[in-house]
Design a protein around this motif. Sequence first.
Motif, mmCIF file in Angstrom:
data_model
loop_
_atom_site.group_PDB
_atom_site.id
_atom_site.type_symbol
_atom_site.label_atom_id
_atom_site.label_comp_id
_atom_site.label_asym_id
_atom_site.label_seq_id
_atom_site.Cartn_x
_atom_site.Cartn_y
_atom_site.Cartn_z
ATOM 1 N N GLY A 89 -13.868 -16.191 2.107
ATOM 2 C CA GLY A 89 -13.728 -14.778 1.759
ATOM 3 C C GLY A 89 -13.507 -13.863 2.946
ATOM 4 N N GLY A 90 -14.562 -13.666 3.758
ATOM 5 C CA GLY A 90 -14.426 -12.808 4.925
ATOM 6 C C GLY A 90 -13.380 -13.315 5.902
ATOM 7 N N HIS A 91 -13.263 -14.632 6.010
ATOM 8 C CA HIS A 91 -12.251 -15.251 6.875
ATOM 9 C C HIS A 91 -10.859 -14.730 6.534
ATOM 10 C CE1 HIS A 91 -10.364 -18.646 9.105
ATOM 11 N NE2 HIS A 91 -9.487 -18.616 8.129
ATOM 12 N N SER A 92 -10.545 -14.703 5.253
ATOM 13 C CA SER A 92 -9.206 -14.288 4.821
ATOM 14 C C SER A 92 -8.975 -12.797 5.026
ATOM 15 C CB SER A 92 -9.005 -14.661 3.349
ATOM 16 O OG SER A 92 -9.138 -16.059 3.171
ATOM 17 N N VAL A 93 -10.010 -11.985 4.808
ATOM 18 C CA VAL A 93 -9.881 -10.547 5.048
ATOM 19 C C VAL A 93 -9.638 -10.272 6.530
ATOM 20 C CG1 VAL A 93 -11.071 -8.327 4.968
ATOM 21 C CG2 VAL A 93 -11.250 -9.899 3.032
ATOM 22 N N VAL A 94 -10.385 -10.959 7.393
ATOM 23 C CA VAL A 94 -10.199 -10.762 8.834
ATOM 24 C C VAL A 94 -8.800 -11.197 9.261
ATOM 25 C CG1 VAL A 94 -11.018 -11.419 11.131
ATOM 26 C CG2 VAL A 94 -12.668 -10.962 9.307
ATOM 27 N N ALA A 95 -8.291 -12.271 8.670
ATOM 28 C CA ALA A 95 -6.923 -12.708 8.982
ATOM 29 C C ALA A 95 -5.917 -11.625 8.630
ATOM 30 C CB ALA A 95 -6.601 -14.000 8.228
ATOM 31 N N ARG A 96 -6.090 -10.999 7.479
ATOM 32 C CA ARG A 96 -5.175 -9.925 7.081
ATOM 33 C C ARG A 96 -5.302 -8.724 8.009
ATOM 34 N NH1 ARG A 96 -2.637 -10.276 1.888
ATOM 35 N NH2 ARG A 96 -2.290 -12.507 1.605
ATOM 36 N N LEU A 97 -6.519 -8.412 8.431
ATOM 37 C CA LEU A 97 -6.712 -7.291 9.359
ATOM 38 C C LEU A 97 -6.009 -7.556 10.684
ATOM 39 C CD1 LEU A 97 -10.494 -6.469 8.787
ATOM 40 C CD2 LEU A 97 -8.544 -5.075 8.084
ATOM 41 N N LEU A 98 -6.167 -8.756 11.217
ATOM 42 C CA LEU A 98 -5.505 -9.102 12.466
ATOM 43 C C LEU A 98 -3.990 -9.062 12.329
ATOM 44 C CD1 LEU A 98 -7.798 -11.985 13.706
ATOM 45 C CD2 LEU A 98 -7.089 -10.034 15.103
ATOM 46 N N ALA A 99 -3.483 -9.587 11.217
ATOM 47 C CA ALA A 99 -2.037 -9.615 11.018
ATOM 48 C C ALA A 99 -1.465 -8.206 10.908
ATOM 49 C CB ALA A 99 -1.700 -10.423 9.766
ATOM 50 N N ALA A 100 -2.216 -7.298 10.286
ATOM 51 C CA ALA A 100 -1.719 -5.947 10.060
ATOM 52 C C ALA A 100 -1.942 -5.024 11.254
ATOM 53 C CB ALA A 100 -2.383 -5.344 8.813
ATOM 54 N N TYR A 101 -3.062 -5.181 11.963
ATOM 55 C CA TYR A 101 -3.463 -4.186 12.962
ATOM 56 C C TYR A 101 -3.721 -4.752 14.360
ATOM 57 C CZ TYR A 101 -4.330 -1.677 8.613
ATOM 58 O OH TYR A 101 -4.191 -1.108 7.368
ATOM 59 N N SER A 213 -28.163 -9.091 15.283
ATOM 60 C CA SER A 213 -28.814 -8.099 16.137
ATOM 61 C C SER A 213 -28.003 -7.899 17.409
ATOM 62 C CB SER A 213 -30.233 -8.557 16.490
ATOM 63 O OG SER A 213 -30.847 -7.651 17.378
ATOM 64 N N PHE A 214 -27.640 -6.640 17.664
ATOM 65 C CA PHE A 214 -26.993 -6.251 18.917
ATOM 66 C C PHE A 214 -28.012 -5.437 19.717
ATOM 67 C CE2 PHE A 214 -23.514 -6.659 15.897
ATOM 68 C CZ PHE A 214 -22.534 -7.327 16.626
ATOM 69 N N ALA A 215 -28.296 -5.869 20.913
ATOM 70 C CA ALA A 215 -29.242 -5.145 21.763
ATOM 71 C C ALA A 215 -28.642 -5.059 23.157
ATOM 72 C CB ALA A 215 -30.587 -5.851 21.786
ATOM 73 N N GLY A 216 -27.784 -4.080 23.348
ATOM 74 C CA GLY A 216 -27.112 -3.933 24.624
ATOM 75 C C GLY A 216 -26.067 -5.001 24.877
ATOM 76 N N ALA A 217 -25.544 -5.587 23.787
ATOM 77 C CA ALA A 217 -24.528 -6.633 23.933
ATOM 78 C C ALA A 217 -23.254 -6.049 24.535
ATOM 79 C CB ALA A 217 -24.224 -7.242 22.573
ATOM 80 N N ARG A 218 -22.615 -6.795 25.415
ATOM 81 C CA ARG A 218 -21.375 -6.352 26.042
ATOM 82 C C ARG A 218 -20.201 -7.098 25.400
ATOM 83 N NH1 ARG A 218 -21.993 -3.182 30.480
ATOM 84 N NH2 ARG A 218 -19.862 -3.610 31.188
ATOM 85 N N VAL A 219 -19.305 -6.321 24.827
ATOM 86 C CA VAL A 219 -18.115 -6.865 24.175
ATOM 87 C C VAL A 219 -16.891 -6.321 24.907
ATOM 88 C CG1 VAL A 219 -16.818 -6.985 22.014
ATOM 89 C CG2 VAL A 219 -19.321 -6.958 21.962
ATOM 90 N N PRO A 220 -15.991 -7.170 25.365
ATOM 91 C CA PRO A 220 -14.842 -6.700 26.148
ATOM 92 C C PRO A 220 -14.014 -5.651 25.424
ATOM 93 C CG PRO A 220 -14.994 -9.089 26.232
ATOM 94 C CD PRO A 220 -15.989 -8.630 25.205
ATOM 95 N N VAL A 221 -13.460 -4.723 26.171
ATOM 96 C CA VAL A 221 -12.605 -3.679 25.593
ATOM 97 C C VAL A 221 -11.430 -4.296 24.840
ATOM 98 C CG1 VAL A 221 -11.008 -1.814 26.201
ATOM 99 C CG2 VAL A 221 -13.273 -1.907 27.245
ATOM 100 N N GLY A 222 -10.941 -5.432 25.316
ATOM 101 C CA GLY A 222 -9.827 -6.099 24.654
ATOM 102 C C GLY A 222 -10.143 -6.593 23.263
ATOM 103 N N ALA A 223 -11.434 -6.552 22.855
ATOM 104 C CA ALA A 223 -11.830 -6.971 21.517
ATOM 105 C C ALA A 223 -11.697 -5.851 20.486
ATOM 106 C CB ALA A 223 -13.266 -7.479 21.536
ATOM 107 N N LEU A 224 -11.313 -4.638 20.913
ATOM 108 C CA LEU A 224 -11.116 -3.531 19.975
ATOM 109 C C LEU A 224 -9.873 -3.808 19.133
ATOM 110 C CD1 LEU A 224 -11.901 -0.606 19.057
ATOM 111 C CD2 LEU A 224 -10.300 0.203 20.812
ATOM 112 N N LEU A 225 -10.026 -3.939 17.831
ATOM 113 C CA LEU A 225 -8.896 -4.274 16.968
ATOM 114 C C LEU A 225 -7.796 -3.226 17.092
ATOM 115 C CD1 LEU A 225 -7.725 -6.164 14.769
ATOM 116 C CD2 LEU A 225 -8.737 -4.623 13.064
ATOM 117 N N GLY A 226 -6.614 -3.658 17.461
ATOM 118 C CA GLY A 226 -5.476 -2.766 17.604
ATOM 119 C C GLY A 226 -5.445 -1.986 18.893
ATOM 120 N N GLY A 227 -6.532 -2.011 19.657
ATOM 121 C CA GLY A 227 -6.559 -1.347 20.951
ATOM 122 C C GLY A 227 -6.738 0.152 20.906
ATOM 123 N N GLU A 228 -7.048 0.719 19.731
ATOM 124 C CA GLU A 228 -7.207 2.171 19.619
ATOM 125 C C GLU A 228 -8.456 2.494 18.820
ATOM 126 O OE1 GLU A 228 -4.715 6.141 18.087
ATOM 127 O OE2 GLU A 228 -3.739 4.177 18.207
#
Length: 385
Positions: A89-101, A213-228
């Motif tokens: 389920g979520g796998h397929s939605v994320v695939a569509r998000l990546l393909a579109a954006y 749980s996110f507690a000060g987790a560092r996620v690279p800027v390049g992980a922002l979907l679509g870059g904006e």
Amino acid sequence: MSVRDLPEDEQAIVEAVARWVDREVRPHAGRLERAGEYPAALIDQMKEMGVFGLAVPARWSDSAVSTRCFALVTAELARGWMSLAGATGGHSVVARLLAAYGTPEQQQRWLPRMATGEVRAAMALTEPSGGSDLQDIRTRAVRDGDAYVVDGSKTWITNARHAGLIATLVKTDPAASPRHRGISILLVEPGQVEVSRDLPKLGYRGVESCELSFAGARVPVGALLGGEEGRGFAQFMTGLELGRVQVAARAVGVGQAALDDALAYAQRRETFGRPIWEHQSVGNLLADMATKVHAARLLVLDAAAGIDAGRRSDLEAGMAKLYASEACMQVALDSMRIHGAAGYSAELDVERYFRDAPLMIVGEGTNEIQRGVITRRLVERSREP
């Protein structure tokens, strides 16, 4: 509209999955669920069949199909065991998000591996403080050099322990007005978030649903979907059209399984010297059950056809999800009634259908929310030229 309306190659895919479900899933699902065993072998077989690539566009997937075919495959998986359909389920939605954006780099990094199932994706929306009002999320992501510092928590995240990618809704600008302009999606990887615990559930036990749980987790800027920044809410709303079709298709599959088992039992079981389907009270239940399942399938295929045609289909997807989930719950209950005391036994699959069915009512937006979405879209469409 049915599987016969698909191109021959897609018909063959649906039929192959249906045969696999009858051979490999239905005989074992009850045992696996009662043992609390993760269906690793079945997931691996789904990878081999290309199931995880069905909703990934053909540019990145050798097994890409139409949304109608994807919905019918989902229904077949759920007919065997709804948890297997949940794994896609979520796998397929994320695939569509990546393909579109997604940026070209994000698409090339993730989509080919998602198509094979090497990487399985999840999506993280719901938070402990609520899930229906996504604009009120509290998970924060603050830019710090070449990374975002993320604080907050998510809950009811399906496939979280087995996901190689979690599309996570975050607030990058809490002061934005309107609120949705401050929301973004981060493509989070294992090691960047703690999976704190698995949640106990009434049904849907084959796959995990977890707290993150996110507690000060560092996620690279390049992980922002679509870059904006600021586009995440609209992106997820578009993706949820497919998500609601997928949940509705799950409901069709569970409803079909409950109907099939009730029909078989009603021909086998005799009272007062005749099979119970000949008693009008049981026959009427079967007639209503079959009608509900058929109507739900048609609504799902109609919404899927709209997505395939490139039309906005949130109204149709909402209707399909609303009707199919409510029908599934009623059909599961009526199947238990037809089985009598036997239907209450954990030795039969009927009680599992009854425990799995409520998820579709509350998942991917509660049906109370769905009714509001449907009403707003009806009003909007009535005003369109």
